[in-house]
Write a protein that holds these residues in place. Structure first.
Motif, PDB file in Angstrom:
ATOM      1  N   ASP A  83      -1.575 -34.181 -10.080  1.00 16.60           N
ATOM      2  CA  ASP A  83      -0.557 -34.107  -9.814  1.00 16.60           C
ATOM      3  C   ASP A  83       0.561 -35.313  -9.479  1.00 16.60           C
ATOM      4  O   ASP A  83       1.043 -35.860  -8.348  1.00 16.60           O
ATOM      5  CB  ASP A  83      -1.566 -33.930  -8.371  1.00 16.60           C
ATOM      6  CG  ASP A  83      -2.086 -33.329  -7.945  1.00 16.60           C
ATOM      7  OD1 ASP A  83      -1.403 -31.800  -8.485  1.00 16.60           O
ATOM      8  OD2 ASP A  83      -2.956 -32.220  -6.444  1.00 16.60           O
ATOM      9  N   VAL A  89       5.370 -31.697  -9.289  1.00 13.14           N
ATOM     10  CA  VAL A  89       5.713 -30.949  -7.634  1.00 13.14           C
ATOM     11  C   VAL A  89       6.854 -29.596  -7.665  1.00 13.14           C
ATOM     12  O   VAL A  89       7.422 -30.279  -8.605  1.00 13.14           O
ATOM     13  CB  VAL A  89       5.924 -32.412  -6.936  1.00 13.14           C
ATOM     14  CG1 VAL A  89       4.119 -32.846  -6.384  1.00 13.14           C
ATOM     15  CG2 VAL A  89       6.741 -32.829  -7.406  1.00 13.14           C
ATOM     16  N   VAL A  90       6.002 -28.998  -6.362  1.00 18.08           N
ATOM     17  CA  VAL A  90       7.795 -27.778  -6.408  1.00 18.08           C
ATOM     18  C   VAL A  90       7.786 -27.159  -7.901  1.00 18.08           C
ATOM     19  O   VAL A  90       8.547 -27.397  -8.537  1.00 18.08           O
ATOM     20  CB  VAL A  90       8.457 -28.466  -5.737  1.00 18.08           C
ATOM     21  CG1 VAL A  90       9.241 -27.101  -5.510  1.00 18.08           C
ATOM     22  CG2 VAL A  90       8.370 -29.457  -4.552  1.00 18.08           C
ATOM     23  N   ASN A  91       6.630 -25.835  -8.042  1.00 23.54           N
ATOM     24  CA  ASN A  91       6.518 -24.595  -9.231  1.00 23.54           C
ATOM     25  C   ASN A  91       6.292 -25.416 -10.548  1.00 23.54           C
ATOM     26  O   ASN A  91       7.159 -25.310 -11.655  1.00 23.54           O
ATOM     27  CB  ASN A  91       8.094 -23.885  -9.494  1.00 23.54           C
ATOM     28  CG  ASN A  91       8.089 -23.605  -7.472  1.00 23.54           C
ATOM     29  OD1 ASN A  91       6.859 -22.837  -7.309  1.00 23.54           O
ATOM     30  ND2 ASN A  91       8.978 -23.756  -6.929  1.00 23.54           N
ATOM     31  N   PRO A 128      -6.809 -33.297  -6.168  1.00 22.39           N
ATOM     32  CA  PRO A 128      -5.299 -33.258  -5.172  1.00 22.39           C
ATOM     33  C   PRO A 128      -5.347 -33.841  -4.680  1.00 22.39           C
ATOM     34  O   PRO A 128      -5.966 -34.948  -3.981  1.00 22.39           O
ATOM     35  CB  PRO A 128      -6.970 -31.941  -3.880  1.00 22.39           C
ATOM     36  CG  PRO A 128      -7.669 -31.470  -5.476  1.00 22.39           C
ATOM     37  CD  PRO A 128      -7.869 -32.461  -5.928  1.00 22.39           C
ATOM     38  N   ALA A 131      -1.283 -32.800  -0.544  1.00 25.89           N
ATOM     39  CA  ALA A 131      -0.915 -31.837  -0.206  1.00 25.89           C
ATOM     40  C   ALA A 131      -1.836 -30.606   0.019  1.00 25.89           C
ATOM     41  O   ALA A 131      -1.503 -29.256  -0.085  1.00 25.89           O
ATOM     42  CB  ALA A 131      -0.225 -31.341  -1.031  1.00 25.89           C
ATOM     43  N   GLU A 133      -4.389 -28.347  -1.221  1.00 32.40           N
ATOM     44  CA  GLU A 133      -5.179 -27.188  -1.690  1.00 32.40           C
ATOM     45  C   GLU A 133      -3.224 -26.387  -2.190  1.00 32.40           C
ATOM     46  O   GLU A 133      -3.091 -25.523  -2.530  1.00 32.40           O
ATOM     47  CB  GLU A 133      -5.594 -25.622  -0.250  1.00 32.40           C
ATOM     48  CG  GLU A 133      -4.664 -25.616   0.858  1.00 32.40           C
ATOM     49  CD  GLU A 133      -5.240 -24.604   1.284  1.00 32.40           C
ATOM     50  OE1 GLU A 133      -4.933 -23.595   1.713  1.00 32.40           O
ATOM     51  OE2 GLU A 133      -6.392 -25.033   1.779  1.00 32.40           O
ATOM     52  N   TYR A 134      -2.195 -27.386  -1.592  1.00 30.46           N
ATOM     53  CA  TYR A 134      -0.752 -26.906  -2.032  1.00 30.46           C
ATOM     54  C   TYR A 134      -0.773 -27.903  -3.350  1.00 30.46           C
ATOM     55  O   TYR A 134       0.785 -27.618  -3.462  1.00 30.46           O
ATOM     56  CB  TYR A 134       0.097 -26.979  -0.910  1.00 30.46           C
ATOM     57  CG  TYR A 134      -0.693 -25.753   0.136  1.00 30.46           C
ATOM     58  CD1 TYR A 134       0.239 -24.577   0.025  1.00 30.46           C
ATOM     59  CD2 TYR A 134      -0.486 -26.033   1.635  1.00 30.46           C
ATOM     60  CE1 TYR A 134      -0.722 -23.344   0.986  1.00 30.46           C
ATOM     61  CE2 TYR A 134      -1.160 -25.563   2.448  1.00 30.46           C
ATOM     62  CZ  TYR A 134      -1.620 -24.090   2.097  1.00 30.46           C
ATOM     63  OH  TYR A 134      -1.708 -23.395   2.945  1.00 30.46           O
ATOM     64  N   SER A 135      -1.271 -28.426  -3.857  1.00 30.35           N
ATOM     65  CA  SER A 135      -1.074 -29.492  -5.293  1.00 30.35           C
ATOM     66  C   SER A 135      -1.211 -28.825  -6.327  1.00 30.35           C
ATOM     67  O   SER A 135      -1.380 -27.809  -6.280  1.00 30.35           O
ATOM     68  CB  SER A 135      -1.821 -30.519  -4.805  1.00 30.35           C
ATOM     69  OG  SER A 135      -3.327 -30.113  -5.200  1.00 30.35           O
ATOM     70  N   TRP A 138      -4.776 -27.932  -7.704  1.00 26.86           N
ATOM     71  CA  TRP A 138      -5.067 -26.814  -6.779  1.00 26.86           C
ATOM     72  C   TRP A 138      -4.466 -25.422  -7.440  1.00 26.86           C
ATOM     73  O   TRP A 138      -5.904 -23.986  -7.699  1.00 26.86           O
ATOM     74  CB  TRP A 138      -5.037 -27.378  -4.974  1.00 26.86           C
ATOM     75  CG  TRP A 138      -6.107 -26.229  -4.506  1.00 26.86           C
ATOM     76  CD1 TRP A 138      -5.964 -25.172  -3.549  1.00 26.86           C
ATOM     77  CD2 TRP A 138      -7.570 -26.496  -4.127  1.00 26.86           C
ATOM     78  NE1 TRP A 138      -6.828 -24.776  -3.264  1.00 26.86           N
ATOM     79  CE2 TRP A 138      -8.200 -25.502  -3.611  1.00 26.86           C
ATOM     80  CE3 TRP A 138      -8.793 -27.166  -5.218  1.00 26.86           C
ATOM     81  CZ2 TRP A 138      -9.395 -25.262  -4.078  1.00 26.86           C
ATOM     82  CZ3 TRP A 138     -10.349 -27.851  -4.996  1.00 26.86           C
ATOM     83  CH2 TRP A 138     -10.262 -26.168  -4.413  1.00 26.86           C
ATOM     84  N   VAL A 139      -3.496 -25.516  -7.189  1.00 28.13           N
ATOM     85  CA  VAL A 139      -2.683 -23.897  -7.556  1.00 28.13           C
ATOM     86  C   VAL A 139      -3.377 -23.428  -8.860  1.00 28.13           C
ATOM     87  O   VAL A 139      -3.170 -22.730  -8.827  1.00 28.13           O
ATOM     88  CB  VAL A 139      -0.861 -24.309  -7.461  1.00 28.13           C
ATOM     89  CG1 VAL A 139      -0.577 -23.221  -8.066  1.00 28.13           C
ATOM     90  CG2 VAL A 139      -1.154 -24.330  -5.701  1.00 28.13           C
TER      91      VAL A 139
END
Length: 161
Positions: A83, A89-91, A128, A131, A133-135, A138-139
């Protein structure tokens, strides 16, 4: 225990990779006789971010160090603090200077393992970030094997995550 080929370690920055190498990796190697005896020691084969062993190599790279992400293959890839790695980040995609989409440092490191389809191992580790659970970690954990690592506490011997 199966033998592992070359290893690449991705850290959030070159500075953090050097710190991990000096404070964690080098002392471990020095204390483990089995690992130490495999080392090949010279100015060109044993450096802070590059350690050569008989038949394998440990290469440590900082995220965003584009020139250091090419020209090698590894059977084991360790993505430390994913992270906090640039472009994670972002995809897990970044943009080049001219606006084209480019693979992230993490994706490039994972690509270094494709020559070992049956034996490769990619380990991603991080707490994480903001973000939650959206980090990215985590994804990635949700898409992966969801293995947890438990180690005994050095003080009370209870298992800790």
């Amino acid at each position: 225990m199966p033998r592992v080929g070359s290893i690449v370690w991705l850290d959030p920055s070159g500075q953090s990779a050097k710190k991990v190498s000096k404070s964690d990796i080098q002392p471990f190697i020095e204390r483990c006789a089995a690992v130490w005896k495999l080392g090949i020691f010279s100015k060109t084969t044993w450096q802070i971010l590059w350690k050569t062993f008989r038949g394998k190599l440990l290469r440590m790279v900082g995220s965003g160090a584009e020139a250091d992400l090419h020209g090698f293959n590894a059977e084991l890839a360790i993505l430390n603090e994913l992270d906090r790695c640039k472009e994670a980040v972002v995809n897990r995609r970044g943009k080049t200077d001219d606006g084209r989409e480019d693979a992230s440092s993490a994706d490039k490191i994972i690509a270094r393992t494709i020559l070992f389809p049956n034996t490769r191992l990619v380990i991603e580790n991080a707490s994480p970030g903001v973000a939650g659970e959206y980090s990215p970690i985590w994804v990635s954990f949700g898409r992966g094997s969801q293995h947890h690592c438990y180690l005994p506490c050095p003080h009370c011997s209870a298992d800790r995550a």
